[in-house]
Design a protein around this motif. Sequence first.
Motif, PDB file in Angstrom:
ATOM      1  N   ARG A   1       0.816  -1.210   0.000  1.00 56.45           N
ATOM      2  CA  ARG A   1       0.000   0.000   0.000  1.00 56.45           C
ATOM      3  C   ARG A   1       0.852   1.264   0.000  1.00 56.45           C
ATOM      4  NH1 ARG A   1      -4.792  -1.238   4.439  1.00 56.45           N
ATOM      5  NH2 ARG A   1      -5.538  -3.199   3.508  1.00 56.45           N
ATOM      6  N   VAL A   2       2.106   1.148   0.386  1.00 57.57           N
ATOM      7  CA  VAL A   2       2.981   2.310   0.503  1.00 57.57           C
ATOM      8  C   VAL A   2       3.888   2.460  -0.716  1.00 57.57           C
ATOM      9  CG1 VAL A   2       4.778   3.415   1.899  1.00 57.57           C
ATOM     10  CG2 VAL A   2       2.941   2.128   3.020  1.00 57.57           C
ATOM     11  N   VAL A   3       4.532   1.367  -1.119  1.00 58.29           N
ATOM     12  CA  VAL A   3       5.531   1.430  -2.187  1.00 58.29           C
ATOM     13  C   VAL A   3       4.967   1.954  -3.513  1.00 58.29           C
ATOM     14  CG1 VAL A   3       7.040   0.009  -3.641  1.00 58.29           C
ATOM     15  CG2 VAL A   3       7.052  -0.283  -1.160  1.00 58.29           C
ATOM     16  N   PRO A   4       3.713   1.621  -3.906  1.00 60.04           N
ATOM     17  CA  PRO A   4       3.208   2.168  -5.181  1.00 60.04           C
ATOM     18  C   PRO A   4       3.237   3.690  -5.275  1.00 60.04           C
ATOM     19  CG  PRO A   4       1.831   0.350  -4.499  1.00 60.04           C
ATOM     20  CD  PRO A   4       2.782   0.614  -3.358  1.00 60.04           C
ATOM     21  N   LEU A   5       3.264   4.392  -4.138  1.00 61.29           N
ATOM     22  CA  LEU A   5       3.354   5.846  -4.203  1.00 61.29           C
ATOM     23  C   LEU A   5       4.634   6.298  -4.893  1.00 61.29           C
ATOM     24  CD1 LEU A   5       2.112   6.834  -0.614  1.00 61.29           C
ATOM     25  CD2 LEU A   5       0.880   7.138  -2.765  1.00 61.29           C
ATOM     26  N   THR A   6       5.684   5.471  -4.839  1.00 60.26           N
ATOM     27  CA  THR A   6       6.950   5.866  -5.453  1.00 60.26           C
ATOM     28  C   THR A   6       6.835   6.002  -6.967  1.00 60.26           C
ATOM     29  OG1 THR A   6       7.681   3.549  -5.614  1.00 60.26           O
ATOM     30  CG2 THR A   6       8.278   4.767  -3.618  1.00 60.26           C
ATOM     31  N   LEU A   7       5.808   5.405  -7.560  1.00 58.42           N
ATOM     32  CA  LEU A   7       5.615   5.552  -9.005  1.00 58.42           C
ATOM     33  C   LEU A   7       5.330   7.004  -9.387  1.00 58.42           C
ATOM     34  CD1 LEU A   7       3.391   2.415  -9.673  1.00 58.42           C
ATOM     35  CD2 LEU A   7       5.814   2.681 -10.204  1.00 58.42           C
ATOM     36  N   LEU A   8       4.859   7.802  -8.417  1.00 63.79           N
ATOM     37  CA  LEU A   8       4.571   9.203  -8.705  1.00 63.79           C
ATOM     38  C   LEU A   8       5.838  10.049  -8.748  1.00 63.79           C
ATOM     39  CD1 LEU A   8       1.490   9.699  -6.336  1.00 63.79           C
ATOM     40  CD2 LEU A   8       1.464   9.357  -8.812  1.00 63.79           C
ATOM     41  N   MET A   9       6.925   9.566  -8.139  1.00 61.55           N
ATOM     42  CA  MET A   9       8.121  10.391  -8.028  1.00 61.55           C
ATOM     43  C   MET A   9       8.715  10.781  -9.380  1.00 61.55           C
ATOM     44  SD  MET A   9      11.517  11.069  -7.841  1.00 61.55           S
ATOM     45  CE  MET A   9      12.474   9.566  -7.870  1.00 61.55           C
ATOM     46  N   PRO A  10       8.982   9.824 -10.294  1.00 58.48           N
ATOM     47  CA  PRO A  10       9.542  10.246 -11.580  1.00 58.48           C
ATOM     48  C   PRO A  10       8.585  11.113 -12.386  1.00 58.48           C
ATOM     49  CG  PRO A  10       8.991   7.913 -11.621  1.00 58.48           C
ATOM     50  CD  PRO A  10       8.884   8.361 -10.204  1.00 58.48           C
ATOM     51  N   VAL A  11       7.269  10.859 -12.261  1.00 57.11           N
ATOM     52  CA  VAL A  11       6.292  11.699 -12.964  1.00 57.11           C
ATOM     53  C   VAL A  11       6.407  13.141 -12.483  1.00 57.11           C
ATOM     54  CG1 VAL A  11       3.841  12.088 -13.390  1.00 57.11           C
ATOM     55  CG2 VAL A  11       4.724   9.752 -13.246  1.00 57.11           C
ATOM     56  N   LEU A  12       6.441  13.307 -11.160  1.00 52.29           N
ATOM     57  CA  LEU A  12       6.538  14.652 -10.598  1.00 52.29           C
ATOM     58  C   LEU A  12       7.886  15.289 -10.928  1.00 52.29           C
ATOM     59  CD1 LEU A  12       5.160  16.804  -8.924  1.00 52.29           C
ATOM     60  CD2 LEU A  12       6.012  15.686  -6.855  1.00 52.29           C
ATOM     61  N   ALA A  13       8.959  14.489 -10.935  1.00 46.29           N
ATOM     62  CA  ALA A  13      10.276  15.035 -11.278  1.00 46.29           C
ATOM     63  C   ALA A  13      10.299  15.544 -12.716  1.00 46.29           C
ATOM     64  CB  ALA A  13      11.354  13.967 -11.071  1.00 46.29           C
ATOM     65  N   VAL A  14       9.668  14.815 -13.623  1.00 51.03           N
ATOM     66  CA  VAL A  14       9.598  15.270 -15.020  1.00 51.03           C
ATOM     67  C   VAL A  14       8.827  16.587 -15.106  1.00 51.03           C
ATOM     68  CG1 VAL A  14       8.621  14.753 -17.282  1.00 51.03           C
ATOM     69  CG2 VAL A  14       9.865  12.977 -16.036  1.00 51.03           C
ATOM     70  N   LEU A  15       7.691  16.668 -14.415  1.00 56.14           N
ATOM     71  CA  LEU A  15       6.879  17.885 -14.460  1.00 56.14           C
ATOM     72  C   LEU A  15       7.609  19.062 -13.819  1.00 56.14           C
ATOM     73  CD1 LEU A  15       3.365  16.411 -13.579  1.00 56.14           C
ATOM     74  CD2 LEU A  15       4.257  17.025 -15.834  1.00 56.14           C
ATOM     75  N   LEU A  16       8.282  18.819 -12.687  1.00 56.70           N
ATOM     76  CA  LEU A  16       9.030  19.885 -12.031  1.00 56.70           C
ATOM     77  C   LEU A  16      10.210  20.330 -12.882  1.00 56.70           C
ATOM     78  CD1 LEU A  16       9.051  18.645  -8.321  1.00 56.70           C
ATOM     79  CD2 LEU A  16       7.829  20.617  -9.241  1.00 56.70           C
ATOM     80  N   GLY A  17      10.848  19.378 -13.566  1.00 62.07           N
ATOM     81  CA  GLY A  17      11.945  19.738 -14.449  1.00 62.07           C
ATOM     82  C   GLY A  17      11.490  20.656 -15.567  1.00 62.07           C
ATOM     83  N   ALA A  18      10.307  20.359 -16.101  1.00 63.82           N
ATOM     84  CA  ALA A  18       9.766  21.216 -17.166  1.00 63.82           C
ATOM     85  C   ALA A  18       9.360  22.587 -16.628  1.00 63.82           C
ATOM     86  CB  ALA A  18       8.577  20.524 -17.820  1.00 63.82           C
ATOM     87  N   ALA A  19       8.738  22.598 -15.431  1.00 67.26           N
ATOM     88  CA  ALA A  19       8.225  23.854 -14.895  1.00 67.26           C
ATOM     89  C   ALA A  19       9.326  24.748 -14.330  1.00 67.26           C
ATOM     90  CB  ALA A  19       7.187  23.569 -13.803  1.00 67.26           C
TER      91      ALA A  19
END
Length: 283
Positions: free
Chosen positions: A230-248
């Motif tokens: 229930r906890v580890v799947p949250l890590t899938l959001l990290m690269p998505v957010l890093a890509v978006l933050l890199g663009a922004a």
Amino acid sequence: MPLRDLALGLAVIVIWALNIIVIKLGVAELPPLLLTTLRFALVAALLVPFHPVARHQLPFLLLLSVTFGSLHFALLFIGLGQAEAGTGALLVQMGTPFATLLAVVFLRERLGPRRLAGLVLSFAGVAVLAGGPTLPSPLPTTLLLASALGWAVSQLLIKRGPDVSPMALAGWVALFATPQVALGSWWFEQGQWQALAGAGWGAVFYTAVMSSIVAYGLWYGLLRRHPVNRVVPLTLLMPVLAVLLGAALMGDSLGPHKLAGGGLVIAGLALIVLRLGPRRPAG
């Protein structure tokens, strides 16, 4: 998961995604191995005095300092200095497929069709990234993939090694890694004293305190209170957010190769880490 714990988990993901951006900014001010050395020294100073370990655990921690400290973190900092933040974050996520392959080879774990499909998708995603303009030159790409491999090897060592509390492990690995990376900085880098007089200390603080101590402290608290799946799947959001933050924040591109390749990598990770099937009743 209660809303409070979900919010804590998402906060950890935000801290880790921002850590990629902070490292990028930090290596623009400080040589990457110097930044890594200062990060390790601060983590060790804050954790080691409060988390003693047994003498028989020291050889294991010394070995881990080579794979997790020098190999993973040092190569991560060097590679991110020459790559877009989002692309770097995606490449480092290959640590999960690497760890899966190593577990099959050395721990005789079963792969299964679902995880096999996840591996294929992950490596296909890297191949798609390689065909686009955002993939860095061969050297930083190799460094980032080697960093991911160092993370994967470290996970197997932790799985097979003695039981050490997470904060003690972080502190003592940092202590042993500090002279290793400092030697690398002395040997390969120049202008350290001039760099120390300038900016970059905010990056040292963030990578050491926020990313390593605060985020991991919250994360391991969540793992103690909830099932891993229930906890580890949250890590899938990290690269998505890093890509978006890199663009922004960094002006990184969001071309079709990065979106398609990143999507394949994340889909592959999801197949590897998510547990599918009927949920067992609680209690």
